[in-house]
Design an enzyme around this catalytic site. Structure first.
Site, PDB file in Angstrom:
ATOM      1  N   GLU A  37      -5.718  -4.709  10.582  1.00 41.34           N
ATOM      2  CA  GLU A  37      -4.717  -3.652  10.717  1.00 41.34           C
ATOM      3  C   GLU A  37      -4.974  -2.841  11.991  1.00 41.34           C
ATOM      4  OE1 GLU A  37      -2.656  -2.592   6.771  1.00 41.34           O
ATOM      5  OE2 GLU A  37      -4.301  -1.218   7.111  1.00 41.34           O
ATOM      6  N   ASN A  88       0.870  -1.186   0.000  1.00 41.48           N
ATOM      7  CA  ASN A  88       0.000   0.000   0.000  1.00 41.48           C
ATOM      8  C   ASN A  88       0.907   1.236   0.000  1.00 41.48           C
ATOM      9  OD1 ASN A  88      -1.800   2.042   0.493  1.00 41.48           O
ATOM     10  ND2 ASN A  88      -2.307   1.403   2.579  1.00 41.48           N
ATOM     11  N   TRP A  89       1.013   1.839  -1.165  1.00 44.12           N
ATOM     12  CA  TRP A  89       1.955   2.968  -1.301  1.00 44.12           C
ATOM     13  C   TRP A  89       1.414   4.257  -0.696  1.00 44.12           C
ATOM     14  CZ3 TRP A  89       3.766   2.366  -7.153  1.00 44.12           C
ATOM     15  CH2 TRP A  89       4.481   1.167  -7.274  1.00 44.12           C
ATOM     16  N   LYS A  90       0.134   4.267  -0.336  1.00 44.48           N
ATOM     17  CA  LYS A  90      -0.488   5.468   0.238  1.00 44.48           C
ATOM     18  C   LYS A  90      -0.271   6.671  -0.689  1.00 44.48           C
ATOM     19  CE  LYS A  90      -0.043   3.275   4.680  1.00 44.48           C
ATOM     20  NZ  LYS A  90       0.030   3.402   6.124  1.00 44.48           N
ATOM     21  N   SER A 107       3.167  -1.985  10.357  1.00 46.04           N
ATOM     22  CA  SER A 107       4.610  -2.065  10.631  1.00 46.04           C
ATOM     23  C   SER A 107       5.207  -3.428  10.292  1.00 46.04           C
ATOM     24  CB  SER A 107       4.907  -1.680  12.085  1.00 46.04           C
ATOM     25  OG  SER A 107       4.566  -0.324  12.319  1.00 46.04           O
ATOM     26  N   GLU A 125      -6.786   5.071   7.539  1.00 41.72           N
ATOM     27  CA  GLU A 125      -6.475   6.459   7.152  1.00 41.72           C
ATOM     28  C   GLU A 125      -7.617   7.070   6.334  1.00 41.72           C
ATOM     29  OE1 GLU A 125      -2.647   5.642   5.457  1.00 41.72           O
ATOM     30  OE2 GLU A 125      -1.807   5.301   7.454  1.00 41.72           O
ATOM     31  N   GLY A 143       2.733  -1.086   4.299  1.00 42.70           N
ATOM     32  CA  GLY A 143       2.797   0.333   3.977  1.00 42.70           C
ATOM     33  C   GLY A 143       4.219   0.778   3.731  1.00 42.70           C
ATOM     34  N   GLY A 144       4.824   1.369   4.736  1.00 41.75           N
ATOM     35  CA  GLY A 144       6.159   1.971   4.602  1.00 41.75           C
ATOM     36  C   GLY A 144       7.189   1.086   3.915  1.00 41.75           C
ATOM     37  N   GLY A 188       2.368   2.352  10.800  1.00 42.02           N
ATOM     38  CA  GLY A 188       3.365   3.415  10.685  1.00 42.02           C
ATOM     39  C   GLY A 188       4.063   3.768  11.989  1.00 42.02           C
TER      40      GLY A 188
HETATM   41  P1  PGA Z   1       2.688   0.394   7.618  1.00 43.22           P
HETATM   42  O1  PGA Z   1       1.240   0.606   6.980  1.00 43.22           O
HETATM   43  O2  PGA Z   1       3.229  -0.902   7.077  1.00 43.22           O
HETATM   44  O3  PGA Z   1       3.481   1.592   7.183  1.00 43.22           O
HETATM   45  O4  PGA Z   1       2.515   0.323   9.099  1.00 43.22           O
HETATM   46  C1  PGA Z   1       0.376  -0.482   6.779  1.00 43.22           C
HETATM   47  C2  PGA Z   1      -0.920   0.001   6.188  1.00 43.22           C
HETATM   48  O5  PGA Z   1      -1.363   1.099   6.553  1.00 43.22           O
HETATM   49  O6  PGA Z   1      -1.519  -0.688   5.355  1.00 43.22           O
END
Ligand code: PGA
Length: 255
Positions: free
Chosen positions: A172, A10-12, A217, A97, A238-239, A178
């Site tokens: 999640e 998930n590149w956001k 994370s 988010e 994510g990250g 994050g």
């Molecule tokens: P993260 O995000 O790996 O940066 O914690 C995960 C997500 O929001 O899908």
């Protein structure tokens, strides 16, 4: 029961340009081939066509990060499932988010899921508890309550019908996203069990067939713990999906 394994990046709201998104997509496609795991990336909406084109000859799928629940019309700033369907394999709905920034609640998330499934999209439904709920020991009950709304929508929507096999859940925990503080694999298993039990109850579907991903994370260092966890079938990353580390996470889930 063997469920498919899925790892989605998930590149956001990253990276900063379409050109960079294409480079990142190509780097995912160039990673050693994963066996037994479906790999996908979810770039920002504006970059979807370019990323889909870059990945056309690769097994890496493309997901959108959100979708609107209506078919078409006066919904400024929104994107319809019918617009996404020719471009992407699937969509994420209910990310915390989006719930936070766009005001989505469980009802809206359920409507989004129904619309996406009606268009044949694989649909990743995100649920997860706040830090307060976690600290109060209410993780499983919060996740079950969120899932109940989704389950009732699955049961009620005829259009979902044959597409039920495209439902995926992502557990999640909000406090893990994050923060660098991932849940333990054992905690993820407890919440995956709660999701499946509730789906069985409210949707009356074979919840053992529904994949549940963990997100929050996930790193190369902790991915194998989640890959080994009972009831966890993949990761929403994510990250770490913006880095070369993503390949190691995929490898951890690879059979
Ligand atoms: P993260 O995000 O790996 O940066 O914690 C995960 C997500 O929001 O899908």
């Amino acid at each position: 029961m063997s469920r498919g394994r899925i790892v989605i990046g998930n590149w956001k709201m990253n990276p900063g340009s379409s050109a960079e998104a294409v480079v990142l997509a190509r780097s995912v496609a160039a990673s050693p081939l994963a066996t037994g795991v479906a790999v996908a990336v979810a770039p920002p909406a504006l970059f979807l066509p370019a990323v889909a084109e870059a990945l056309r000859a690769s097994p890496v799928g493309v997901y959108a990060q959100d979708v609107h629940w209506e078919e078409q019309g006066a919904f400024t700033g929104q994107i319809a499932a019918s617009m996404l369907a020719p471009v992407v394999l699937g969509v994420i709905v209910g990310h915390s988010e989006v719930r936070r920034d766009q005001g989505d609640d469980d009802e809206r998330v359920a409507k989004k899921m129904v619309r996406a499934l009606a268009h044949g999209l694989w649909t990743v439904v995100c649920v997860g508890e706040t830090l307060d709920a976690y600290l109060a020991g209410r993780s499983a009950s919060v996740v079950a309550a969120q899932t109940a709304v989704i389950g009732h929508a699955v049961a009620a929507a005829e259009s979902v019908g044959a597409r039920r096999d495209r439902i995926v859940f992502a557990y999640e925990p909000i406090w893990a996203i994050g923060t660098g503080r991932a849940a333990t694999a054992a905690h993820a298993t407890i919440c995956a069990d709660a999701i499946r039990a509730e789906l069985q109850r409210s949707a009356g579907i074979d919840a053992e067939a529904i994949p549940v991903l963990y997100g929050g994370s996930v790193t190369a260092a902790n991915a194998s713990a989640f890959a080994d966890a009972r009831g966890i079938d993949g990761a929403l990353v994510g990250g770490a999906s913006l880095k070369a580390e993503f390949g190691a996470i995929v490898a951890a889930f690879s059979g």
